[in-house]
Write a protein that holds these residues in place. Structure first.
Motif, PDB file in Angstrom:
ATOM      1  N   MET A 180       0.572  -0.821  -0.313  1.00 47.88           N
ATOM      2  CA  MET A 180      -0.187   0.429  -0.429  1.00 47.88           C
ATOM      3  C   MET A 180       0.688   1.472  -0.162  1.00 47.88           C
ATOM      4  SD  MET A 180      -3.159   1.249   2.997  1.00 47.88           S
ATOM      5  CE  MET A 180      -1.850   0.604   4.325  1.00 47.88           C
ATOM      6  N   THR A 181       1.094   2.273  -1.116  1.00 49.30           N
ATOM      7  CA  THR A 181       1.866   3.113  -0.814  1.00 49.30           C
ATOM      8  C   THR A 181       0.466   4.445  -1.042  1.00 49.30           C
ATOM      9  OG1 THR A 181       3.290   2.193  -2.553  1.00 49.30           O
ATOM     10  CG2 THR A 181       3.075   4.732  -2.339  1.00 49.30           C
ATOM     11  N   LEU A 182       1.054   5.651  -0.439  1.00 47.43           N
ATOM     12  CA  LEU A 182       0.331   6.662  -0.321  1.00 47.43           C
ATOM     13  C   LEU A 182       0.944   7.830  -1.216  1.00 47.43           C
ATOM     14  CD1 LEU A 182      -1.764   8.293   1.175  1.00 47.43           C
ATOM     15  CD2 LEU A 182      -0.315   8.974   3.169  1.00 47.43           C
ATOM     16  N   ALA A 183      -0.256   7.785  -1.970  1.00 54.47           N
ATOM     17  CA  ALA A 183       0.224   9.040  -3.238  1.00 54.47           C
ATOM     18  C   ALA A 183      -0.059   9.812  -3.346  1.00 54.47           C
ATOM     19  CB  ALA A 183       0.675   8.194  -4.651  1.00 54.47           C
ATOM     20  N   ASN A 184      -0.624  10.983  -3.032  1.00 50.71           N
ATOM     21  CA  ASN A 184      -1.204  12.373  -3.309  1.00 50.71           C
ATOM     22  C   ASN A 184      -2.713  12.144  -2.700  1.00 50.71           C
ATOM     23  OD1 ASN A 184       0.690  13.426  -5.023  1.00 50.71           O
ATOM     24  ND2 ASN A 184      -0.815  12.772  -7.123  1.00 50.71           N
ATOM     25  N   GLY A 185      -2.662  11.567  -0.913  1.00 53.41           N
ATOM     26  CA  GLY A 185      -3.632  11.239  -0.433  1.00 53.41           C
ATOM     27  C   GLY A 185      -4.233   9.950  -0.748  1.00 53.41           C
ATOM     28  N   ASN A 186      -3.891   9.422  -1.985  1.00 50.47           N
ATOM     29  CA  ASN A 186      -4.500   8.299  -2.430  1.00 50.47           C
ATOM     30  C   ASN A 186      -3.700   6.677  -2.013  1.00 50.47           C
ATOM     31  OD1 ASN A 186      -6.439   9.664  -3.312  1.00 50.47           O
ATOM     32  ND2 ASN A 186      -5.308   9.972  -5.397  1.00 50.47           N
ATOM     33  N   PHE A 187      -4.351   5.759  -1.668  1.00 51.59           N
ATOM     34  CA  PHE A 187      -3.727   4.769  -1.336  1.00 51.59           C
ATOM     35  C   PHE A 187      -3.938   4.667  -2.391  1.00 51.59           C
ATOM     36  CE2 PHE A 187      -4.708   5.973   3.065  1.00 51.59           C
ATOM     37  CZ  PHE A 187      -3.835   5.668   3.363  1.00 51.59           C
ATOM     38  N   ILE A 188      -2.959   3.543  -2.627  1.00 50.20           N
ATOM     39  CA  ILE A 188      -2.845   2.361  -3.922  1.00 50.20           C
ATOM     40  C   ILE A 188      -2.865   0.644  -3.424  1.00 50.20           C
ATOM     41  CG2 ILE A 188      -1.788   1.893  -5.937  1.00 50.20           C
ATOM     42  CD1 ILE A 188      -2.680   5.744  -5.796  1.00 50.20           C
ATOM     43  N   ILE A 189      -3.696   0.310  -3.543  1.00 50.81           N
ATOM     44  CA  ILE A 189      -3.485  -1.266  -3.042  1.00 50.81           C
ATOM     45  C   ILE A 189      -3.032  -1.737  -4.224  1.00 50.81           C
ATOM     46  CG2 ILE A 189      -5.894  -3.313  -1.890  1.00 50.81           C
ATOM     47  CD1 ILE A 189      -5.864  -0.550  -0.473  1.00 50.81           C
ATOM     48  N   ASP A 190      -2.162  -3.204  -3.485  1.00 50.87           N
ATOM     49  CA  ASP A 190      -1.357  -3.729  -4.487  1.00 50.87           C
ATOM     50  C   ASP A 190      -2.291  -5.082  -4.484  1.00 50.87           C
ATOM     51  OD1 ASP A 190      -1.135  -5.028  -2.349  1.00 50.87           O
ATOM     52  OD2 ASP A 190       1.592  -4.134  -2.612  1.00 50.87           O
ATOM     53  N   ASP A 191      -1.689  -5.829  -5.582  1.00 46.80           N
ATOM     54  CA  ASP A 191      -2.651  -7.077  -5.366  1.00 46.80           C
ATOM     55  C   ASP A 191      -2.670  -7.766  -4.050  1.00 46.80           C
ATOM     56  OD1 ASP A 191      -3.364  -6.990  -7.813  1.00 46.80           O
ATOM     57  OD2 ASP A 191      -1.420  -8.017  -9.512  1.00 46.80           O
ATOM     58  N   GLU A 192      -1.193  -8.340  -3.607  1.00 44.95           N
ATOM     59  CA  GLU A 192      -1.382  -8.770  -1.997  1.00 44.95           C
ATOM     60  C   GLU A 192      -2.191  -7.924  -1.218  1.00 44.95           C
ATOM     61  OE1 GLU A 192       0.205 -11.223   0.710  1.00 44.95           O
ATOM     62  OE2 GLU A 192       0.308 -11.172  -1.231  1.00 44.95           O
ATOM     63  N   LEU A 193      -2.024  -6.666  -0.743  1.00 37.96           N
ATOM     64  CA  LEU A 193      -2.981  -6.537  -0.077  1.00 37.96           C
ATOM     65  C   LEU A 193      -4.842  -7.205   0.004  1.00 37.96           C
ATOM     66  CD1 LEU A 193      -3.068  -4.496   2.579  1.00 37.96           C
ATOM     67  CD2 LEU A 193      -3.380  -2.602   1.078  1.00 37.96           C
ATOM     68  N   GLN A 194      -4.989  -6.487  -1.518  1.00 36.90           N
ATOM     69  CA  GLN A 194      -5.839  -6.420  -2.082  1.00 36.90           C
ATOM     70  C   GLN A 194      -6.445  -8.580  -1.632  1.00 36.90           C
ATOM     71  OE1 GLN A 194      -7.150  -6.109  -6.294  1.00 36.90           O
ATOM     72  NE2 GLN A 194      -9.343  -6.864  -5.659  1.00 36.90           N
ATOM     73  N   ARG A 195      -5.688  -9.089  -1.883  1.00 32.63           N
ATOM     74  CA  ARG A 195      -5.346 -10.360  -1.608  1.00 32.63           C
ATOM     75  C   ARG A 195      -5.940 -10.752   0.005  1.00 32.63           C
ATOM     76  NH1 ARG A 195      -3.385 -14.414   0.995  1.00 32.63           N
ATOM     77  NH2 ARG A 195      -1.401 -13.581   1.098  1.00 32.63           N
ATOM     78  N   ARG A 196      -4.762 -10.626   0.244  1.00 34.48           N
ATOM     79  CA  ARG A 196      -5.564  -9.777   1.884  1.00 34.48           C
ATOM     80  C   ARG A 196      -6.702  -9.816   2.798  1.00 34.48           C
ATOM     81  NH1 ARG A 196       0.589  -8.604   4.999  1.00 34.48           N
ATOM     82  NH2 ARG A 196       1.637 -10.100   3.659  1.00 34.48           N
ATOM     83  N   ALA A 197      -7.022  -8.821   1.547  1.00 33.48           N
ATOM     84  CA  ALA A 197      -8.347  -7.905   2.486  1.00 33.48           C
ATOM     85  C   ALA A 197      -9.434  -9.559   1.627  1.00 33.48           C
ATOM     86  CB  ALA A 197      -8.794  -6.386   1.620  1.00 33.48           C
ATOM     87  N   SER A 198      -9.123 -10.107   1.023  1.00 35.14           N
ATOM     88  CA  SER A 198     -10.490 -10.313   1.135  1.00 35.14           C
ATOM     89  C   SER A 198     -10.293 -11.469   1.519  1.00 35.14           C
ATOM     90  CB  SER A 198      -9.815 -10.919  -0.389  1.00 35.14           C
ATOM     91  OG  SER A 198     -10.995 -12.622  -1.393  1.00 35.14           O
ATOM     92  N   ASP A 199      -8.907 -11.827   1.880  1.00 37.05           N
ATOM     93  CA  ASP A 199      -9.016 -13.748   2.820  1.00 37.05           C
ATOM     94  C   ASP A 199      -9.562 -13.562   4.488  1.00 37.05           C
ATOM     95  OD1 ASP A 199      -7.393 -14.971   1.178  1.00 37.05           O
ATOM     96  OD2 ASP A 199      -6.037 -14.625   2.464  1.00 37.05           O
ATOM     97  N   PHE A 200      -9.654 -12.067   4.456  1.00 37.90           N
ATOM     98  CA  PHE A 200     -10.027 -11.220   5.891  1.00 37.90           C
ATOM     99  C   PHE A 200     -11.267 -11.257   5.629  1.00 37.90           C
ATOM    100  CE2 PHE A 200     -10.832  -8.228   8.698  1.00 37.90           C
ATOM    101  CZ  PHE A 200     -10.805  -8.139   9.706  1.00 37.90           C
ATOM    102  N   VAL A 201     -12.070 -10.455   4.591  1.00 38.54           N
ATOM    103  CA  VAL A 201     -13.156 -10.850   4.831  1.00 38.54           C
ATOM    104  C   VAL A 201     -14.299 -11.485   4.774  1.00 38.54           C
ATOM    105  CG1 VAL A 201     -15.527  -9.572   2.664  1.00 38.54           C
ATOM    106  CG2 VAL A 201     -13.329  -8.096   3.625  1.00 38.54           C
ATOM    107  N   GLY A 202     -13.502 -12.819   4.235  1.00 37.59           N
ATOM    108  CA  GLY A 202     -14.107 -14.465   3.970  1.00 37.59           C
ATOM    109  C   GLY A 202     -13.782 -15.287   4.751  1.00 37.59           C
ATOM    110  N   GLN A 203     -13.421 -14.507   6.290  1.00 36.96           N
ATOM    111  CA  GLN A 203     -13.388 -15.289   7.481  1.00 36.96           C
ATOM    112  C   GLN A 203     -14.635 -14.073   8.651  1.00 36.96           C
ATOM    113  OE1 GLN A 203      -9.830 -14.600   9.845  1.00 36.96           O
ATOM    114  NE2 GLN A 203      -8.665 -15.143   7.859  1.00 36.96           N
ATOM    115  N   ILE A 204     -14.894 -12.751   8.004  1.00 32.74           N
ATOM    116  CA  ILE A 204     -15.732 -12.286   9.291  1.00 32.74           C
ATOM    117  C   ILE A 204     -17.222 -12.072   8.327  1.00 32.74           C
ATOM    118  CG2 ILE A 204     -13.889 -11.091  10.032  1.00 32.74           C
ATOM    119  CD1 ILE A 204     -14.778  -8.699   8.211  1.00 32.74           C
TER     120      ILE A 204
END
Length: 145
Positions: free
Chosen positions: A1-25
């Motif tokens: 995750m990179t912060l550029a101009n106030g925007n968070f850029i979500i890379d594939d790895e972070l998206q995968r982790r988010a998907s895994d986390f959301v799948g648990q809850i």
């Protein structure tokens, strides 16, 4: 995750982790999100936990999320959008003293906090009306044969 101009850029790895986390809850109500800072657990209140979970769900699905804060004052068009009403309806509220406003040249501005309060009042009135209507006994319009 990179912060550029106030925007968070979500890379594939972070998206995968988010998907895994959301799948648990996904089958559970989220009432807290806890994080560890300097060895101490800190929990977010339920509203913030739900907000964070919604962000993660959107990210997990590859959705695009835009988070912004509202300015202190709103144009009448923006205020109408927040209120869920038309601009003419908003102006009726201003003229009827239900919503304070000020003029900036020929343009009308309203305080965001007043618009949010008015939105909450209108939503509560809708809820009360719905409860009252749904509590009424139903009458039959059909005739017995």
């Amino acid at each position: 995750m990179t912060l550029a101009n106030g925007n968070f850029i979500i890379d594939d790895e972070l998206q995968r982790r988010a998907s895994d986390f959301v799948g648990q809850i996904t089958d559970h109500d989220v009432d807290a999100v806890t994080n560890r800072f300097n060895g101490q657990d800190v929990s977010a209140p339920p509203e913030l936990a739900q907000f964070l979970t919604s962000l993660l769900e959107s990210d997990a699905c590859g959705g695009r999320t835009n988070v912004q804060t509202l300015p202190t004052e709103l144009t009448t068009t923006a205020a109408a959008d927040v209120l869920g009403a038309s601009r003419p309806t908003l102006m009726k509220l201003v003229r009827g003293d239900s919503l304070r406003a000020r003029n900036v040249g020929t343009h009308t501005r309203v305080l965001t906090k007043d618009v949010l309060y008015q939105r909450d009042v209108r939503n509560e009135l809708r809820r009360l009306t719905f409860r009252r209507c749904s509590a009424r006994p139903r009458t039959s319009n059909s005739t017995d044969s």
